[in-house]
Write a protein that holds these residues in place. Structure first.
Motif, PDB file in Angstrom:
ATOM      1  N   ARG A 190      24.135  23.192 -76.650  1.00  0.00           N
ATOM      2  CA  ARG A 190      22.711  23.438 -76.408  1.00  0.00           C
ATOM      3  C   ARG A 190      21.858  22.221 -76.756  1.00  0.00           C
ATOM      4  NH1 ARG A 190      24.855  28.149 -78.658  1.00  0.00           N
ATOM      5  NH2 ARG A 190      24.612  30.063 -77.439  1.00  0.00           N
ATOM      6  N   ARG A 191      22.146  21.583 -77.870  1.00  0.00           N
ATOM      7  CA  ARG A 191      21.353  20.421 -78.280  1.00  0.00           C
ATOM      8  C   ARG A 191      21.428  19.328 -77.219  1.00  0.00           C
ATOM      9  NH1 ARG A 191      23.321  19.808 -82.986  1.00  0.00           N
ATOM     10  NH2 ARG A 191      21.672  20.798 -84.191  1.00  0.00           N
ATOM     11  N   HIS A 192      22.615  19.115 -76.670  1.00  0.00           N
ATOM     12  CA  HIS A 192      22.782  18.114 -75.615  1.00  0.00           C
ATOM     13  C   HIS A 192      21.970  18.486 -74.387  1.00  0.00           C
ATOM     14  CE1 HIS A 192      24.687  15.329 -72.808  1.00  0.00           C
ATOM     15  NE2 HIS A 192      24.948  16.362 -72.018  1.00  0.00           N
ATOM     16  N   ARG A 193      21.978  19.752 -73.991  1.00  0.00           N
ATOM     17  CA  ARG A 193      21.271  20.167 -72.781  1.00  0.00           C
ATOM     18  C   ARG A 193      19.754  20.095 -72.972  1.00  0.00           C
ATOM     19  NH1 ARG A 193      23.812  22.457 -68.564  1.00  0.00           N
ATOM     20  NH2 ARG A 193      22.195  24.034 -68.180  1.00  0.00           N
ATOM     21  N   VAL A 194      19.273  20.371 -74.172  1.00  0.00           N
ATOM     22  CA  VAL A 194      17.850  20.169 -74.451  1.00  0.00           C
ATOM     23  C   VAL A 194      17.488  18.703 -74.217  1.00  0.00           C
ATOM     24  CG1 VAL A 194      16.097  20.097 -76.267  1.00  0.00           C
ATOM     25  CG2 VAL A 194      17.592  22.096 -76.068  1.00  0.00           C
ATOM     26  N   ALA A 195      18.319  17.802 -74.765  1.00  0.00           N
ATOM     27  CA  ALA A 195      18.043  16.371 -74.644  1.00  0.00           C
ATOM     28  C   ALA A 195      18.074  15.911 -73.187  1.00  0.00           C
ATOM     29  CB  ALA A 195      19.050  15.576 -75.470  1.00  0.00           C
ATOM     30  N   VAL A 196      19.038  16.414 -72.410  1.00  0.00           N
ATOM     31  CA  VAL A 196      19.139  16.038 -70.994  1.00  0.00           C
ATOM     32  C   VAL A 196      17.891  16.468 -70.233  1.00  0.00           C
ATOM     33  CG1 VAL A 196      20.360  16.532 -68.826  1.00  0.00           C
ATOM     34  CG2 VAL A 196      21.661  16.008 -70.904  1.00  0.00           C
ATOM     35  N   PHE A 197      17.443  17.688 -70.463  1.00  0.00           N
ATOM     36  CA  PHE A 197      16.266  18.190 -69.746  1.00  0.00           C
ATOM     37  C   PHE A 197      15.020  17.384 -70.096  1.00  0.00           C
ATOM     38  CE2 PHE A 197      12.724  20.866 -68.656  1.00  0.00           C
ATOM     39  CZ  PHE A 197      13.136  21.580 -67.547  1.00  0.00           C
ATOM     40  N   LEU A 198      14.801  17.157 -71.389  1.00  0.00           N
ATOM     41  CA  LEU A 198      13.593  16.452 -71.816  1.00  0.00           C
ATOM     42  C   LEU A 198      13.596  14.999 -71.361  1.00  0.00           C
ATOM     43  CD1 LEU A 198      13.088  17.877 -75.426  1.00  0.00           C
ATOM     44  CD2 LEU A 198      12.035  18.623 -73.274  1.00  0.00           C
ATOM     45  N   GLU A 199      14.766  14.354 -71.395  1.00  0.00           N
ATOM     46  CA  GLU A 199      14.844  12.964 -70.940  1.00  0.00           C
ATOM     47  C   GLU A 199      14.574  12.873 -69.438  1.00  0.00           C
ATOM     48  OE1 GLU A 199      17.952   9.163 -70.820  1.00  0.00           O
ATOM     49  OE2 GLU A 199      18.499  10.999 -71.880  1.00  0.00           O
ATOM     50  N   HIS A 257      18.419  30.196 -85.311  1.00  0.00           N
ATOM     51  CA  HIS A 257      19.374  29.149 -84.926  1.00  0.00           C
ATOM     52  C   HIS A 257      18.694  27.808 -84.696  1.00  0.00           C
ATOM     53  CE1 HIS A 257      21.671  32.825 -84.152  1.00  0.00           C
ATOM     54  NE2 HIS A 257      22.753  32.082 -84.281  1.00  0.00           N
ATOM     55  N   ARG A 258      17.643  27.561 -85.426  1.00  0.00           N
ATOM     56  CA  ARG A 258      16.885  26.319 -85.305  1.00  0.00           C
ATOM     57  C   ARG A 258      17.793  25.091 -85.408  1.00  0.00           C
ATOM     58  NH1 ARG A 258      11.681  24.401 -85.818  1.00  0.00           N
ATOM     59  NH2 ARG A 258      10.896  26.532 -86.087  1.00  0.00           N
ATOM     60  N   ASP A 259      18.700  25.067 -86.371  1.00  0.00           N
ATOM     61  CA  ASP A 259      19.550  23.888 -86.581  1.00  0.00           C
ATOM     62  C   ASP A 259      20.488  23.646 -85.390  1.00  0.00           C
ATOM     63  OD1 ASP A 259      18.379  23.583 -89.030  1.00  0.00           O
ATOM     64  OD2 ASP A 259      20.036  24.472 -90.162  1.00  0.00           O
ATOM     65  N   LEU A 260      20.809  24.701 -84.666  1.00  0.00           N
ATOM     66  CA  LEU A 260      21.709  24.582 -83.519  1.00  0.00           C
ATOM     67  C   LEU A 260      20.996  24.069 -82.273  1.00  0.00           C
ATOM     68  CD1 LEU A 260      24.608  25.333 -82.406  1.00  0.00           C
ATOM     69  CD2 LEU A 260      23.622  27.566 -81.821  1.00  0.00           C
ATOM     70  N   LEU A 261      19.673  24.243 -82.237  1.00  0.00           N
ATOM     71  CA  LEU A 261      18.934  24.037 -81.005  1.00  0.00           C
ATOM     72  C   LEU A 261      18.085  22.778 -80.976  1.00  0.00           C
ATOM     73  CD1 LEU A 261      17.672  27.719 -80.608  1.00  0.00           C
ATOM     74  CD2 LEU A 261      19.798  26.722 -79.765  1.00  0.00           C
ATOM     75  N   SER A 262      17.568  22.356 -82.122  1.00  0.00           N
ATOM     76  CA  SER A 262      16.644  21.229 -82.138  1.00  0.00           C
ATOM     77  C   SER A 262      17.369  19.923 -81.886  1.00  0.00           C
ATOM     78  CB  SER A 262      15.942  21.155 -83.502  1.00  0.00           C
ATOM     79  OG  SER A 262      15.192  22.313 -83.738  1.00  0.00           O
ATOM     80  N   PRO A 263      16.840  19.072 -80.993  1.00  0.00           N
ATOM     81  CA  PRO A 263      17.470  17.761 -80.766  1.00  0.00           C
ATOM     82  C   PRO A 263      17.352  16.900 -82.000  1.00  0.00           C
ATOM     83  CG  PRO A 263      15.367  17.896 -79.638  1.00  0.00           C
ATOM     84  CD  PRO A 263      15.633  19.261 -80.174  1.00  0.00           C
ATOM     85  N   ARG A 264      18.361  16.053 -82.231  1.00  0.00           N
ATOM     86  CA  ARG A 264      18.340  15.181 -83.406  1.00  0.00           C
ATOM     87  C   ARG A 264      17.419  14.009 -83.140  1.00  0.00           C
ATOM     88  NH1 ARG A 264      24.029  16.450 -83.371  1.00  0.00           N
ATOM     89  NH2 ARG A 264      24.585  17.672 -85.201  1.00  0.00           N
TER      90      ARG A 264
END
Length: 264
Positions: A190-199, A257-264
């Motif tokens: 999930r974290r990776h997919r958040v980053a892909v979408f935002l980028e 699940h904040r720690d699982l979802l937020s991009p680093r």
């Protein structure tokens, strides 16, 4: 309610939605019941198309309670889930949403514009879709080529649409839903997919993804409840079937699940 029960209930609600809003596709046209904001939406779609955006449907007619639009060929609805599993599909949806948001800023709504969703003041105001889940994009293989069903068009900040899209695209939902509802072969990163979408969307100010998604889901609950209380369908049926309870469970899952979802 267990996740399995919630999944079954959501499927019943989707069936009720289809029954309440019959759509006919024939001869390259889509004929469907016209919502209260249909005239405003058609004005908006014509504007986008005048700017060279053929990724939204061309309005053909609005006759009382029925509207007709030009059909955009491709996969949508239940078929859409599979097309956005890849990074390429995910990024293409983000880029398309960005293109539409940017173009929308030059639109001047009619003086008697009607909004189904509540307008939201913003410094960087765009005109939001309001329901940009994978099912409302039109797909050609792994590429998003259209965005349809603009019933919840409203002025607001970009983050309003982005947070909603992240919830459904990533998805920011439990493992069982990711596998059963979204049809991923395995639970996605999930974290990776958040980053892909935002980028892919690009050039956004820093914001807290989890807080934004929670706020957006809470706004969805408020709108569904408001429409249901006014007797509007399918929202009335959704609420009677426990939709708001399920939405609140999803909000809690995101919060926990904040720690699982937020991009680093």
């Amino acid at each position: 309610m267990s996740n399995a029960d919630a999944f079954e209930a959501a499927a019943r609600a989707e069936a009720a939605n289809t029954e309440a809003r019959p759509v006919v596709i024939a001869d390259g046209l889509v004929t469907r019941p016209a919502g209260t904001a249909a005239a405003t939406v058609q004005h908006f779609l014509r504007f986008l198309r005048s700017q060279g955006l053929d990724c939204v449907a061309e309005p053909v007619s609005l006759d009382g309670e029925v509207e007709t639009l030009r059909y955009i060929p491709g996969a949508s609805g239940g078929e859409a889930w599979y097309h956005q599993h890849t990074d390429e599909g995910l990024a293409s949806a983000a880029r398309l949403l960005r293109k539409i948001h940017d173009a929308s800023q030059a639109w001047i709504p009619p003086y008697d514009a009607v909004w189904t969703a509540r307008p939201i003041a913003a410094d960087d105001l765009v005109y939001c879709h309001g329901d940009p889940g994978p099912w409302n994009f039109v797909w050609d293989d792994s590429t998003a080529i259209g965005l349809i069903d603009w019933d919840y068009l409203h002025p607001g900040p970009r983050i309003d649409d982005i947070a909603y899209a992240l919830h459904w695209f990533v998805p920011l939902r439990c493992d069982e839903f990711a596998l059963q509802w979204h049809h991923f072969p395995e639970v996605p990163d999930r974290r990776h997919r958040v980053a892909v979408f935002l980028e892919a969307y690009g050039d956004l100010p820093a914001f807290d993804v989890v807080d934004a998604v929670i706020a957006r889901l809470e706004a969805v609950c408020d709108l569904v409840n408001e429409l249901a209380e006014s007797g509007q369908e399918p929202q009335r049926t959704w609420v009677l079937d426990g939709a708001l309870d399920r939405e609140r469970e999803e909000i809690e899952w995101v919060r926990e699940h904040r720690d699982l979802l937020s991009p680093r």
